[in-house]
Structure formats: C-alpha cells, structure tokens
Scaffold this active site. Structure first.
Site: not given
Ligand code: NAD
Length: 287
Positions: A50, A94, A117
């Site tokens: 990412k 994460q 997200d």
C-alpha cells in the site's frame, strides 16, 4: 465459450496512473498514514504494498509501526494525533489487531473524513443511503473492474457471496446503487449453487478455497473472485474453481492478479478523494 480473464494488474496500473495525474492536475500531494500493530508477516506485506503504491503515485506516506502489546488507549491516542494532524489526509489502521484491542473502537475513532478504508459507521451509513462517502476499497475496486470490462450492471441479476462489513455488504450496496438486482448470500443460504446459477454477475467473497464450482456459473456470467485462500500444498487460490468456471463464464477475475491489485488502487483513489474533500472538493460518490 471461454471467459475473458480480467487482468486486475493492468486495470489497477491504469487507475493508479489516473489518480497520480488527477492529484497533479489538482496541484495537491495527498498524504496517507498507515498504522500497523505488531509484526505479522502478511500485514507487513500488505502495508508495504500500500505505501509503495502511494509513493509511486507521488503521495506522501508514512508507516507507524507499534508494538504488539500496545494498549487500546495507546493506539487510540495515535489515531487521535493523526486525526488532528492537518498534514494527514488518509488514515488506515491495518487489521487484524491483537486481541487486547477492539477493532471497532479503533475504526470508530478515525475521523470519517480521513477513513480511507471506508469502515467507519458514518461512511458505511452514507454508502447505504447513496450519499458521497469513502467506500471500502475492495468492493470499490470490483465496481471499477466491472466498469472497465464493460459488464452491464444496471438491471443485471447479481449475487454476492459473503456478508462481511468490509466486502460483501458494501459490495451489495454498490451493486444496488448501480441498479443491479442483488441477492446477498452467506453461510446460512439454502442451496447456494442454485442462487449462483441465477447470477449474471457473481461476486465471491467467502474465504473458502474453490467453493464455487464450474457448474454453479451461468453461461456468460461475470465472475469476480475476491477470495484469497492458501491450499494445503501452498497454492494461492480464490473462492472460485477457476479452471472449471472458465468455459462457463463470460468474464472471470483470477487469483492472484485480479481483485487484489484493484484494492490497493482504490485506496489511492480514496486518499485522493479525502485530500480533495478536506480542501472543499467533494468526490467519492458511491459506485
Ligand atoms: P469474512 O470471514 O469476514 O466473511 C466471510 C463471509 O462468507 C461471511 O459473511 C460468511 O457468512 C460467508 N460464508 C462463509 N462460509 C460460507 C459458505 N460455505 N457459503 C456461503 N457463504 C459463506 O471474510 P471477508 O473479510 O469478507 O473476506 C472474504 C475473502 O476475501 C477472504 O478470502 C479474504 O482473504 C478475501 N479478501 C480479499 C481482498 C482483496 O483485496 N483481494 C480484500 C478483503 C478480503
């Protein structure tokens, strides 16, 4: 008939280039902060992919690695600091997190405007009612894949397998907003094969290796395989038995090289959308 194999790597590369160009054209450098707790090898790899993609798109990026035994309060303090930092546009924590930390508490602590997200209840709620929102990256990437492939979504019968809040549910919401007729199937669905056979668009997000057999796929259907599963002999496979489905489907995404790269490209899109929105430009409408 043999399906068109959807090349997620190629589509994602084009999308990342588009995002880079849009950021440059807007004259901004979006900034992404990724928080990782502990040293889980898979998480480390995901985070590296990412942040590398962010850097290649010309974004600023930082990775904050916290000790695996940090308390929930400690992690929440880091999230609050990033919320308050005007130099940060997007925050991603994460998952999974160690057992002493409630993931929902962390998700709900992130500023919804920086929630790249798209997991915060505010963004989930906005998506549910079709308002501009930051949308979970994986289903967003699937929609981009369908669009780029020229799959007709409006009016199509779509079946989504899996009802998680990060993939299945937002996937069903996005398809509904795009005017598909959507069935959301799950572990308690009766006769999953029959549901799948009715699908013109079939999205598998279950996490069971090769659950979807070739004869579950209607002729010409668009099959998108979100699943990532490791078999006993070490192979990486999806939720769909790819070789079996290939002669039935019209389009099919492989694993690896399908949805995975799209998820990362969508994260960059969300980070740019968050950066623009923080500067007064609202984008990120569902679909
Ligand atoms: P999850 O475990 O949270 O949810 C799985 C869902 O599948 C549940 O809703 C459950 O009801 C349903 N399910 C379980 N067994 C079933 C069965 N036998 N029949 C029908 N439905 C069943 O998983 P998730 O986080 O949504 O992820 C699903 C898969 O997608 C996993 O393999 C995950 O690794 C993968 N994934 C991939 C990406 C990507 O970028 N490619 C991103 C996220 C998740």
């Amino acid at each position: 008939m043999t399906a068109i194999v959807l090349d997620g790597r190629a589509v994602a590369a084009r999308l990342r280039a588009r995002v880079r160009d849009q950021a440059m054209a807007a004259g901004i450098v979006p900034s992404l902060a990724v928080v990782m707790v502990g040293e889980d090898a898979a998480s480390r790899l995901y985070v590296r992919n990412k942040t590398r993609a962010a850097a290649e798109a010309g974004f600023r990026e930082q990775t904050i690695i916290l000790s695996a035994d940090i308390s929930e309060a400690g992690l929440l303090a880091v999230v609050r600091r990033l919320n308050d930092d005007p130099g940060v546009d997007g925050i991603l924590v994460q998952l999974p997190l160690p057992s002493q930390i409630r993931p929902q508490a962390v998700i709900e602590a992130i500023d919804p405007g920086k929630d790249v997200d798209g997991f915060h209840p505010v963004n989930a709620g906005r998506l549910a009612i079709g308002r501009p929102a930051l949308i979970p990256c994986t289903p967003k990437g699937v929609m981009t894949m369908l669009r780029e492939a020229g799959v007709a979504v409006a009016g199509a019968r779509a079946v989504v397998l899996g009802r998680s809040s990060i993939v299945g549910r937002p996937m069903a919401a996005l398809l509904t907003l795009a005017d598909a007729t959507v069935t959301l199937a799950h572990s308690r669905t009766r006769d999953l094969a029959a549901e799948c056979r009715r699908a013109e668009i079939l999205i598998a997000a279950v996490g069971r290796a090769e659950l979807v057999r070739g004869d579950w796929v209607a002729p010409g259907a668009a099959v998108i395989d979100v699943g990532i599963n490791r078999t006993a002999d070490g192979r990486l496979v999806g939720d769909v038995a790819f070789a079996e489905a290939l002669p039935h489907a019209g389009w099919i995404s492989p694993v690896p090289g399908g949805v995975g790269p799209m998820t990362i490209a969508s994260l960059l899109e969300n980070t740019l959308a968050a950066a623009l929105a923080r500067r007064g430009v609202v984008v990120g409408c569902p679909a």
